[in-house]
Design an enzyme around this catalytic site. Structure first.
Site, PDB file in Angstrom:
ATOM      1  N   ASP A 306       0.991  -1.257  -0.143  1.00 24.69           N
ATOM      2  CA  ASP A 306      -0.192   0.202  -0.103  1.00 24.69           C
ATOM      3  C   ASP A 306       1.027   1.423   0.009  1.00 24.69           C
ATOM      4  O   ASP A 306       1.694   1.100   0.212  1.00 24.69           O
ATOM      5  CB  ASP A 306      -0.970   0.174   0.854  1.00 24.69           C
ATOM      6  CG  ASP A 306      -2.095   0.762   1.231  1.00 24.69           C
ATOM      7  OD1 ASP A 306      -2.441   1.641   0.427  1.00 24.69           O
ATOM      8  OD2 ASP A 306      -2.779   1.183   1.822  1.00 24.69           O
ATOM      9  N   ASP A 572      -1.736  -1.548   6.210  1.00 23.85           N
ATOM     10  CA  ASP A 572      -1.576  -1.199   7.521  1.00 23.85           C
ATOM     11  C   ASP A 572      -3.214  -0.691   8.535  1.00 23.85           C
ATOM     12  O   ASP A 572      -3.464  -0.774   8.998  1.00 23.85           O
ATOM     13  CB  ASP A 572      -1.327  -0.124   8.131  1.00 23.85           C
ATOM     14  CG  ASP A 572      -0.772   0.876   6.957  1.00 23.85           C
ATOM     15  OD1 ASP A 572      -2.077   0.927   6.673  1.00 23.85           O
ATOM     16  OD2 ASP A 572       0.028   2.257   7.773  1.00 23.85           O
ATOM     17  N   ASP A 576      -6.503  -3.149   3.838  1.00 23.88           N
ATOM     18  CA  ASP A 576      -5.835  -4.122   3.394  1.00 23.88           C
ATOM     19  C   ASP A 576      -5.996  -5.376   3.676  1.00 23.88           C
ATOM     20  O   ASP A 576      -5.612  -6.555   3.199  1.00 23.88           O
ATOM     21  CB  ASP A 576      -4.703  -3.931   4.038  1.00 23.88           C
ATOM     22  CG  ASP A 576      -3.885  -2.497   3.740  1.00 23.88           C
ATOM     23  OD1 ASP A 576      -4.269  -2.287   2.062  1.00 23.88           O
ATOM     24  OD2 ASP A 576      -4.167  -2.286   4.289  1.00 23.88           O
TER      25      ASP A 576
END
Length: 823
Positions: A306, A572, A576
């Site tokens: 990400d 995080d 996700d």
């Protein structure tokens, strides 16, 4: 109990008292369970002591004691030592992991005696009132008392839809909060909760091995365990009944064959290598929830990351606030202030906006008695007309928290409905009207949010009316200092990096380019990937994916896996988790969502992405070294199995004794195998574990059988004593053992030369000074001559067999590659 008669409103403010909490502790209504997928100290001891092969060794020990062959019990110290070392190393690793797991243990915000407290989730009790916010994993079954949240129950049900929970709704433990904020009362805690029951069922069914290495070794051990019993019985029957050997000789020969077939040190080597790797990573603040995940990381060839918190720092900053081009004279600062106060979101974006507004409020005294307008450059307009204008605080009538699915949040005030979020999602089909306004910021790597007024009737449903752009929040997210070095490492190691983000693809592409990610200019807007076919096609073609929904992240991981890649997913946030759950290995930042950290296999406790090369390198060292050492163990197993079959077919007695097998194992397999496992080894892992190990071991094992079989036949022809043949066979096996040791150690260095010299010296010492203990007798001249001749023959035979086996393997591999369908 008195607390049951308390009004719900009072419960939210007060929660349980100290006395009520203590009462529930005594009654056992605590959110703690003994169910764990990790082995306890007792289970570690049992798993190392009470094994199938240890049982075989016990039976063998009894048989040797019965026939009085105490000399051949030399394997016992090795077996006991292996068992103790395995127990000690696993307990050490468990101790380190337990300490680190405590640092990463889930917490909860509880209301007790009218005060909010942050405590460990396992310290909660039944009827506790807790505060749930976005990113929190629900730690026990509960019911919503006040507030509204969006919950994802995919980890439990498999359904990825976000479910709205309002007062009275039930919450299942194990699910996580996507957005919103609420107070909830715990109803079922500890072993009575939903997630605990699922965990108990999973544990009863047994853990599915995720590691190919462990799975291959287990499969190998299982088949060996099945084969040794009938072969042992046949060998004893043949020696005692057919060949007329004594009972003692028949037992000793049978035991020698069985001991040679048991890979007693292989599983121990693997366990120790994983334990040492886990402890080395712990020193770098990396927590492994599952030791086997270290192999998955070692095999990774695609790393999905990400943008926020991985490439960039976790925190965000508002660079400026800019009015939209055709917007009316709207007080953006005032509107944003009221908007930020109304929404319950506590993500990094909203925190950055609140911090910015707080600073501006202090700098310009906005919040005391006036509001200010903002000009096109993001500066506060303090003209007299603006300064004299005072706006009252707006009252929120309805709030819609931000979700990863919609990419925006919404608030209804008395003067209208407002949306804040990704411009593409807020404007929908009308996005092109404002695209040029934000492009100058996205090209520079800024993240842009749009604040718009919505003329429609419902902000929670599909947006049917065209929103009116009011202004833009320009956010900056600094790139991590070590990002270039980290991604440079993955480039050199042949690991492709895919950036999967919910942000604007052009912005993400620029950030990825600045971070040194190769082919960062290849980006796509995931909003255009409206079918699975398009997602699967894009997974191979593009490096950067913007405006990705959580479900699309999951599908991208699936697409990469279906293309034959081993995929690691880092993240995080709650958006996700779906992708992390299905990736071959998942990595979370501890500073991010607690739910993500609990769902991941690997947690970077200091949230430093620069540790990722360490994690991959450690995994490669473990797998490469175990793979290399496993070849040594299998040489003995292949030889013993084939030699036993040769003995049965040719009706000869197995030529070696257990003590001689122990001598060979000690200095050509065990000691060098464990020493080589300590050497740094960062080579990329390719191919199947078992196939590569067998390809390396088979030529040496076959050489052993041919050489020793020929020596036994010559012994029959020249009437050489059986003790001479056994001693010569032992020396020949050692010679071939050192040949394979040199081959798998290539390229040689001082450390490897040291291992070789140490083991040769140890072998000579035991063979000369402890010859009686290891059944090494004086050999006749003809025996010595035959041994020398066969030793030279062994070198050539081993070399040509190796070339032949490798050639056949390459031919089969190339045929399979040509026959495989092209993607």
């Amino acid at each position: 109990m008195s607390e049951n008669r308390m009004p719900e409103e009072k419960r939210i403010l007060r929660g349980l008292s100290k006395e009520e909490v203590e009462e529930r502790f005594i009654e056992g209504f605590v959110n703690k369970t003994d169910i764990s997928t990790e082995k306890s100290a007792k289970e570690i001891v049992k798993s190392n002591v009470f094994t199938y092969f240890n049982f075989i060794f016990l039976v063998i020990t009894i048989l040797l004691c019965v026939v009085g062959s105490f000399r051949n019990l030399t394997f016992l110290p090795i077996i006991i030592g292996n068992t103790l070392i395995g127990i000690i190393q696993e307990l050490r690793a468990k101790k380190v992991l337990d300490k680190m797991s405590l640092l990463n243990a889930p917490h909860a915000i509880v209301i007790r005696d009218g005060e909010q407290k942050k405590i460990l989730s396992e310290q909660l009790v039944k009827d506790d009132v807790i505060l749930l916010t976005a990113g929190t994993q629900i730690c026990a079954d509960a019911v919503v008392l006040e507030g509204t949240i969006q919950v994802n129950e995919s980890l439990l049900t498999g359904e990825a839809d976000e479910i709205e929970k309002t007062p009275g709704s039930r919450l299942m433990s194990g699910s996580f909060v996507v957005s919103g904020e609420c107070y909830a009362r715990l109803e079922k805690v500890g072993k009575h909760s939903y997630i605990s029951r699922l965990t108990a069922e999973a544990k009863a069914m047994g853990n599915e091995e995720q590691s190919e290495m462990i799975r291959s070794i287990n499969q190998l051990v299982k088949w060996i365990g099945i084969v040794i019993i009938p072969i042992g019985i046949i060998l004893f029957w043949q020696g005692y009944i057919v060949n007329g050997e004594t009972f003692q000789k028949s037992i000793v020969s049978m035991v020698a064959a069985i001991i040679g077939m048991i890979p007693e040190g292989l599983y121990l080597l693997t366990t120790i290598a994983l334990a040492l790797g886990t402890m080395r990573l712990a020193k770098r603040h990396v927590l492994l929830h599952d030791m086997k995940s270290i192999e998955a990381l070692a095999r990774v060839d695609v790393l999905c990351v990400d943008k926020t918190g991985t490439i960039t720092e976790a925190g965000m900053e508002v660079a400026k606030i800019v009015p939209a081009k055709d917007a009316e004279n709207t007080f953006l600062q005032s509107l944003l202030r009221d908007y930020a106060s109304a929404v319950p979101d506590n993500n990094a974006t909203m925190e950055a906006i609140r911090d910015y507004l707080e600073r501006k409020g202090k700098d310009k005294d906005i919040d005391k008695d006036k509001d200010a307008d903002i000009d096109r450059n993001g500066n506060i307009d303090e003209t007299p007309e603006t300064q004299n204008f005072v706006t009252a605080r707006r009252k929120a009538l309805e709030v819609m928290p931000f979700t990863s699915a919609t990419k925006y949040s919404g608030v209804v005030f008395e003067d209208g409905k407002y949306l804040l979020g990704a411009p593409e999602f807020v404007m929908g089909n009308a996005f092109e009207e404002i695209a040029d306004e934000i492009r100058e910021y996205t090209k520079k790597g800024y993240r842009v949010l749009l604040l718009a007024k919505y003329p429609g009737s419902d902000i929670k449903g599909t947006l049917t009316e065209k929103p009116e752009p009011l202004g833009y929040v320009i956010l900056s997210n600094p790139i991590r200092e070590n990002a270039k070095k980290t991604f440079g490492y993955f480039k050199t190691q042949g690991v492709a990096v895919k950036v999967i983000s919910g942000d604007n693809p052009e912005t993400v592409s620029e950030v990825a380019r600045c971070a040194g990610i190769e082919q960062a200019e290849k980006y796509v807007d995931a909003g255009t990937l409206d079918t699975d076919e398009k997602i699967y096609d894009a997974a191979d073609r593009y490096t950067v994916f913007g405006r990705v929904t959580p479900k699309q992240k999951q599908k991208l991981v699936h697409a990469l896996q279906d293309a034959g890649h081993t995929v690691a997913m880092t993240g995080d946030g709650v958006n996700d988790i779906l992708a992390m759950k299905d990736a071959d290995c998942s990595v979370a930042m501890a500073s991010g969502s607690e739910a993500a950290a609990q769902a991941a296999q690997v947690v970077l406790l200091d949230s430093d992405f620069a540790h990722m090369p360490d994690v991959v390198s450690e995994g490669r060292q473990v797998v490469n070294n175990v793979q290399r050492s496993a070849s040594l163990f299998l040489v003995k197993n292949i030889f013993s199995l084939l030699m036993a079959i040769f003995a049965v077919v040719s009706t000869i007695t197995y030529p070696l004794e257990p003590a001689q097998i122990s001598l060979i194992s000690m200095f050509t397999i065990g000691a060098p195998g464990f020493l080589l496992a300590l050497e740094p080894n960062r080579n990329r892992i390719e191919g199947r574990f078992l196939r590569k190990v067998l390809l390396k071991a088979f030529p040496a094992g076959l050489t052993d059988v041919l050489i020793v079989g020929s020596l036994v036949v010559c012994g029959e022809v020249f009437s050489i004593p059986a003790s001479d043949v056994a001693t010569a066979s032992t020396m020949l096996l050692c010679v071939v053992g050192f040949m394979i040791l040199i081959k798998i150690s290539h390229p040689m260095n001082k450390f490897k030369y040291g291992i070789l010299i140490f083991n040769i010296a140890g072998l000579l010492f035991c063979g000369i000074c402890l010859n009686q203990l290891f059944a090494m007798s004086q050999m006749s001249k003809i025996s010595i001559l035959l041994m020398i001749v066969f030793a030279f023959a062994a070198e050539s035979l081993f070399r040509y067999l190796t070339i032949g086996v490798e050639g056949i393997a390459k031919f089969i591999s190339s045929r399979a590659h040509r026959g495989a369908p092209q993607k």
